[in-house]
Write an enzyme that holds these catalytic residues in place. Structure first.
Site, mmCIF file in Angstrom:
data_model
loop_
_atom_site.group_PDB
_atom_site.id
_atom_site.type_symbol
_atom_site.label_atom_id
_atom_site.label_comp_id
_atom_site.label_asym_id
_atom_site.label_seq_id
_atom_site.Cartn_x
_atom_site.Cartn_y
_atom_site.Cartn_z
ATOM 1 N N LYS A 84 0.878 -1.179 0.000
ATOM 2 C CA LYS A 84 0.000 0.000 0.000
ATOM 3 C C LYS A 84 0.914 1.228 0.000
ATOM 4 O O LYS A 84 1.205 1.820 1.044
ATOM 5 C CB LYS A 84 -0.908 -0.045 1.235
ATOM 6 C CG LYS A 84 -2.092 0.881 1.163
ATOM 7 C CD LYS A 84 -3.072 0.590 2.283
ATOM 8 C CE LYS A 84 -4.107 1.674 2.437
ATOM 9 N NZ LYS A 84 -5.031 1.837 1.322
HETATM 10 N N1 PPE Z 1 -7.855 -1.724 -2.502
HETATM 11 C C1 PPE Z 1 -7.345 -0.477 -2.497
HETATM 12 C C2 PPE Z 1 -6.674 0.025 -3.715
HETATM 13 C C3 PPE Z 1 -7.448 0.287 -1.354
HETATM 14 O O1 PPE Z 1 -6.936 1.514 -1.334
HETATM 15 C C4 PPE Z 1 -8.108 -0.230 -0.220
HETATM 16 C C5 PPE Z 1 -8.252 0.585 1.023
HETATM 17 C C6 PPE Z 1 -8.640 -1.531 -0.283
HETATM 18 C C7 PPE Z 1 -8.479 -2.250 -1.443
HETATM 19 C C8 PPE Z 1 -9.309 -2.178 0.896
HETATM 20 O O2 PPE Z 1 -8.394 -2.463 1.901
HETATM 21 P P1 PPE Z 1 -8.821 -2.528 3.418
HETATM 22 O O3 PPE Z 1 -9.059 -1.137 3.890
HETATM 23 O O4 PPE Z 1 -7.675 -3.186 4.085
HETATM 24 O O5 PPE Z 1 -10.037 -3.347 3.502
HETATM 25 N N2 PPE Z 1 -8.368 1.981 0.819
HETATM 26 C C9 PPE Z 1 -8.120 2.867 1.916
HETATM 27 C C10 PPE Z 1 -7.823 4.267 1.497
HETATM 28 C C11 PPE Z 1 -8.749 4.945 0.587
HETATM 29 C C12 PPE Z 1 -8.345 6.381 0.401
HETATM 30 O O6 PPE Z 1 -7.335 6.845 0.910
HETATM 31 O O7 PPE Z 1 -9.086 7.089 -0.255
HETATM 32 C C13 PPE Z 1 -9.214 2.786 2.976
HETATM 33 O O8 PPE Z 1 -10.277 2.244 2.735
HETATM 34 O O9 PPE Z 1 -8.964 3.265 4.082
#
Ligand code: PPE
Length: 305
Positions: A159
């Site tokens: 990330k």
């Molecule tokens: N894919 C991407 C590209 C992504 O950025 C996130 C989180 C996810 C999947 C889901 O991951 P998780 O949060 O672990 O379930 N995106 C973060 C940031 C979005 C943003 O900055 O705008 C978030 O959901 O916090």
């Protein structure tokens, strides 16, 4: 979405006043995108703010850093505690939390080896990412003209700040075209994920979600939803999905820390049933789980004091 300032931001071991959490314009990561970050949510519980899967998020931050060859000068335990301290310092019952590790000021050029690594943790109140009614009314999706970056170009498992160039291009394109969110296909033309969420499709009572190898982030909400679904006796598999699978889906939904569980109403203007029964059941259960209201998943909610 605008940021509402809170009291303090944790920077390199200290809680500093919000307005003093500054960096130099020649900070390395600002120029080259070699930073790693997390998005975490704390929810109000009857024992104060509970941070959802905090340890798992901090572990992913360290995995992202490992992929970049970045050495974070703190331990996982120290950053878990620092996050709890930051949340407690805001006095908010719930908030969004953004830890970031970045190459600091003092070196320029693409060689990161001599760079210092700085860490900051901020939190602020952040509402529903795709709108308050995203679970009930659903969102309108567009397949992006941008391709998800590949494992040997920009590792999607990490990330990293730089990875979000791809996401931002796709997001703005979708918004300008009148949609709510974009879906990114990988180089093989298979669905990877959305700009800030993982994706699930329901077909014949079964859930399918693209794996990390398709170019998706290893989402913590995705993992939570898989466990919640299986505990509801809904079958879940990681698998390939094409855009046609979306057009003919029984249901589809997006999951992420910021977006939580958001139903999909249409893809490229093809309407799909929304919100479907599986989406609704999982979305409602997720909302209880993150607030520590379901005994089976109580360990996922990490209290700040
Ligand atoms: N894919 C991407 C590209 C992504 O950025 C996130 C989180 C996810 C999947 C889901 O991951 P998780 O949060 O672990 O379930 N995106 C973060 C940031 C979005 C943003 O900055 O705008 C978030 O959901 O916090």
């Amino acid at each position: 979405m605008p940021i509402t300032p809170t009291e303090k931001i944790w920077m390199n071991g200290e809680l500093v006043p919000w307005d003093e959490a500054r960096i130099h314009v020649l900070t390395h990561t600002l120029h080259y995108g070699m930073g790693v970050f997390e998005g975490i949510r704390a929810y109000e519980t009857d024992q104060g703010p509970g941070v959802f899967r905090l340890t798992d998020h901090i572990k992913r931050l360290f995995r992202s850093a490992q992929i970049l060859g970045m050495e974070i000068p703190y331990s996982e335990e120290e950053l878990v505690q620092a996050t709890k301290d930051t949340v407690a310092a805001t006095g908010l019952p719930g908030c969004y939390i953004r830890p970031i590790a970045y190459f600091g000021y003092g070196e320029m050029g693409l060689n990161t080896l001599p760079c210092s690594v700085d860490v900051a943790i901020a939190c602020w109140p952040w509402g529903a990412y795709l709108g308050d009614d995203a679970l009930t009314k659903g969102v309108r999706m567009k397949i992006s003209s941008w391709t998800r970056h590949d494992h040997n170009i920009m590792p999607p498992a990490a990330k990293t700040t730089g990875n979000y160039v791809n996401s931002s291009l796709a997001k703005v394109e979708a918004l300008k075209a009148g949609y709510d969110e974009a879906i990114l296909l990988n180089k093989a033309g298979l669905i990877a994920e959305c700009t800030g969420e993982n994706l699930f499709v329901a077909r014949g009572g079964k859930l399918i979600t693209p794996p990390l190898s398709a170019g998706a982030l290893e989402g913590i909400t995705q993992d939570s939803v898989i466990q919640i679904a299986r505990d509801m006796d809904v079958e879940v598999v990681f698998g390939d999905l094409t855009r046609s699978d979306l057009y003919v889906a029984d249901e589809a939904f997006l999951v992420g820390t910021a977006a939580e569980v958001s139903a999909v109403r249409s893809v490229d203007d093809r309407e799909i049933p929304c919100p479907g029964p599986i989406t609704t059941a999982i979305g409602e259960e997720y909302a209880r789980v993150v607030r520590g209201q379901v005994d089976r998943y109580k360990d996922w909610v990490e209290l700040c004091s």
